[in-house]
Design a protein around this motif. Structure first.
Motif, PDB file in Angstrom:
ATOM      1  N   SER A  49       1.391  -1.081  -0.710  1.00 11.20           N
ATOM      2  CA  SER A  49       0.433   0.239   0.086  1.00 11.20           C
ATOM      3  C   SER A  49       0.780   0.914  -0.180  1.00 11.20           C
ATOM      4  N   LEU A  50       1.894   1.225   0.594  1.00  9.87           N
ATOM      5  CA  LEU A  50       3.341   2.455   0.609  1.00  9.87           C
ATOM      6  C   LEU A  50       3.028   2.883  -0.517  1.00  9.87           C
ATOM      7  N   ARG A  51       3.839   1.329  -1.374  1.00  8.66           N
ATOM      8  CA  ARG A  51       4.184   1.672  -2.311  1.00  8.66           C
ATOM      9  C   ARG A  51       3.201   2.357  -3.469  1.00  8.66           C
ATOM     10  N   LEU A  52       2.399   1.790  -3.626  1.00  6.96           N
ATOM     11  CA  LEU A  52       1.475   2.133  -4.346  1.00  6.96           C
ATOM     12  C   LEU A  52       0.972   3.456  -4.156  1.00  6.96           C
ATOM     13  N   GLY A  54       1.165   5.379  -1.100  1.00  2.00           N
ATOM     14  CA  GLY A  54       1.831   6.425  -0.334  1.00  2.00           C
ATOM     15  C   GLY A  54       1.276   6.576   1.092  1.00  2.00           C
ATOM     16  N   SER A  55       1.855   7.047   2.248  1.00  2.00           N
ATOM     17  CA  SER A  55       1.235   6.996   3.386  1.00  2.00           C
ATOM     18  C   SER A  55      -0.414   7.094   4.018  1.00  2.00           C
ATOM     19  N   ARG A  56      -1.493   7.527   2.583  1.00  3.05           N
ATOM     20  CA  ARG A  56      -2.195   7.381   2.715  1.00  3.05           C
ATOM     21  C   ARG A  56      -2.881   5.719   3.053  1.00  3.05           C
ATOM     22  N   GLY A  57      -2.244   4.933   2.114  1.00  2.00           N
ATOM     23  CA  GLY A  57      -2.353   3.593   2.223  1.00  2.00           C
ATOM     24  C   GLY A  57      -1.880   2.781   3.440  1.00  2.00           C
ATOM     25  N   LEU A  58      -0.919   3.407   4.321  1.00  2.10           N
ATOM     26  CA  LEU A  58      -0.692   2.646   5.692  1.00  2.10           C
ATOM     27  C   LEU A  58      -1.914   3.171   6.779  1.00  2.10           C
ATOM     28  N   THR A  59      -2.521   4.320   6.556  1.00  2.00           N
ATOM     29  CA  THR A  59      -3.667   4.265   7.535  1.00  2.00           C
ATOM     30  C   THR A  59      -5.051   3.817   7.423  1.00  2.00           C
ATOM     31  N   LEU A  60      -4.574   3.478   5.907  1.00  2.00           N
ATOM     32  CA  LEU A  60      -6.173   2.683   5.511  1.00  2.00           C
ATOM     33  C   LEU A  60      -5.905   0.382   5.735  1.00  2.00           C
ATOM     34  N   THR A  61      -5.107   0.817   5.609  1.00  2.00           N
ATOM     35  CA  THR A  61      -4.579  -0.944   6.151  1.00  2.00           C
ATOM     36  C   THR A  61      -4.520  -1.312   7.505  1.00  2.00           C
ATOM     37  N   GLY A  62      -4.295  -0.282   7.899  1.00  2.00           N
ATOM     38  CA  GLY A  62      -4.450  -0.153   9.907  1.00  2.00           C
ATOM     39  C   GLY A  62      -5.637  -0.328   9.822  1.00  2.00           C
ATOM     40  N   PHE A  63      -6.635   0.838   9.331  1.00  4.45           N
ATOM     41  CA  PHE A  63      -7.990   0.549  10.170  1.00  4.45           C
ATOM     42  C   PHE A  63      -9.214  -1.106   9.635  1.00  4.45           C
ATOM     43  N   LEU A  64      -9.000  -1.351   8.320  1.00  2.00           N
ATOM     44  CA  LEU A  64      -8.998  -2.662   7.644  1.00  2.00           C
ATOM     45  C   LEU A  64      -8.433  -3.943   8.600  1.00  2.00           C
ATOM     46  N   ASP A 153      10.377  11.845  -1.552  1.00  5.60           N
ATOM     47  CA  ASP A 153      11.926  11.159  -1.961  1.00  5.60           C
ATOM     48  C   ASP A 153      12.088   9.950  -0.602  1.00  5.60           C
ATOM     49  N   PHE A 154      11.613   8.747  -0.295  1.00  6.12           N
ATOM     50  CA  PHE A 154      11.960   8.226   0.561  1.00  6.12           C
ATOM     51  C   PHE A 154      12.769   6.708  -0.191  1.00  6.12           C
ATOM     52  N   GLU A 155      12.622   5.829   1.147  1.00 11.40           N
ATOM     53  CA  GLU A 155      13.353   4.718   0.099  1.00 11.40           C
ATOM     54  C   GLU A 155      12.217   3.646   1.311  1.00 11.40           C
ATOM     55  N   VAL A 156      12.309   2.681   0.705  1.00  8.03           N
ATOM     56  CA  VAL A 156      11.516   1.961   2.251  1.00  8.03           C
ATOM     57  C   VAL A 156      11.229   0.337   1.707  1.00  8.03           C
ATOM     58  N   THR A 157      12.033  -0.118   3.272  1.00  7.72           N
ATOM     59  CA  THR A 157      12.431  -1.672   2.875  1.00  7.72           C
ATOM     60  C   THR A 157      11.902  -2.950   3.279  1.00  7.72           C
TER      61      THR A 157
END
Length: 273
Positions: A49-52, A54-64, A153-157
């Motif tokens: 979600s983060l790759r697709l 950005g940070s919005r995907g993280l909060t949605l993932t947590g909620f679901l 511009d950030f890199e996520v592992t």
């Protein structure tokens, strides 16, 4: 990331026995590994979600994810915060808080479905907790949008590794064993103790079993509500502790303070109901 997730599901899972072992039959390797898979899946979904998005995907993932296990979301996102850029901490915090808030709504729905009288007793305290905690999640989500805009511009592992999965499996196994050992020694009259102990790792089982007692055994709905609130308070406090112990400092401070207040309010509701 997908291949690693496939390895712990399609390769490892079929090799694990589905039997209860040890004192109190507390350890079931297959059930523990299924929880590992769920936590790993939360981390993987958050990563994708983060790759697709950005940070919005993280909060949605947590909620679901809170629809199934807010504890798993807390563990997965807290671990992610150690390897993710600091600008994502607010989004990860919002995801954990949103999942925890949804837990109150989930428990309320379960109570109403099985025994409406129990649901009515829980409606006010859990309804207020749902609104307050989800409101806090919204605040941190809005702050995460500003932070994300500052740094695109950030890199996520990839947060999914076999080592982290094994570490979580060991932790979850210890919690399960401790819970069952305490439950085995609690008298049937000590329902609040049973509720509090059950809340260490799960609130759904104690909610459903208490609702069944109210419906079939004539348990006072107010007593049943106290049992559920004891589990909710302990579960909220445990998640606050997990965020502090496993997350980065800022996430621990944000989530720990928010859920700590929610745990205190749950405890007050237990006293007043």
């Amino acid at each position: 990331a997908v291949l690693q997730f496939a390895a712990i599901t399609a390769v490892v899972l079929p090799l694990i026995p589905n039997e209860d072992f040890g004192p109190f039959d507390a350890i079931n390797p297959r059930k523990i590994w299924l929880m590992v898979i769920f936590v790993a899946g939360i981390g993987l979904i958050g990563y994708v979600s983060l790759r697709l998005l950005g940070s919005r995907g993280l909060t949605l993932t947590g909620f679901l994810g809170g629809l199934v296990s807010s504890t798993a979301v807390t563990l997965g996102f807290a671990r992610m915060s150690k390897t993710s850029p600091g600008t994502l901490t607010n989004a990860l915090s919002a995801g954990i808080i949103a999942a925890s808030g949804l837990m109150y709504g989930r428990v309320l729905v379960e109570a109403f479905v099985i025994e409406p009288d129990l649901g009515e007793e829980l409606l006010l305290p859990l309804g207020l907790l749902f609104v307050l905690v989800e409101g806090a999640a919204f605040v941190w989500w809005r702050r995460s949008q500003g932070k994300a805009a500052e740094s695109s511009d950030f890199e996520v592992t990839n947060p999914l590794t076999l080592t982290s999965a094994l570490q979580f499996g060991a932790l979850y196994g210890v919690i399960i064993f401790a819970s069952k050992a305490l439950l085995d020694r609690a008298s049937e009259a000590s329902l609040n103790i049973v509720g509090a102990v059950s809340g260490i790792n799960d609130v759904d089982a104690i909610t459903l079993s208490t609702a069944d007692l109210v419906e079939t055994a004539g348990l006072d709905p107010r007593v049943g509500a106290q049992v559920v609130l004891a589990a909710v308070a302990v579960n909220t406090l445990v998640k606050a502790g997990m965020a502090v112990a496993l997350g980065n400092r800022r996430l621990g401070r944000t989530v720990g303070s928010t859920l700590g207040v929610a745990a205190v309010l749950s405890g007050l509701a237990w006293l007043l109901i």
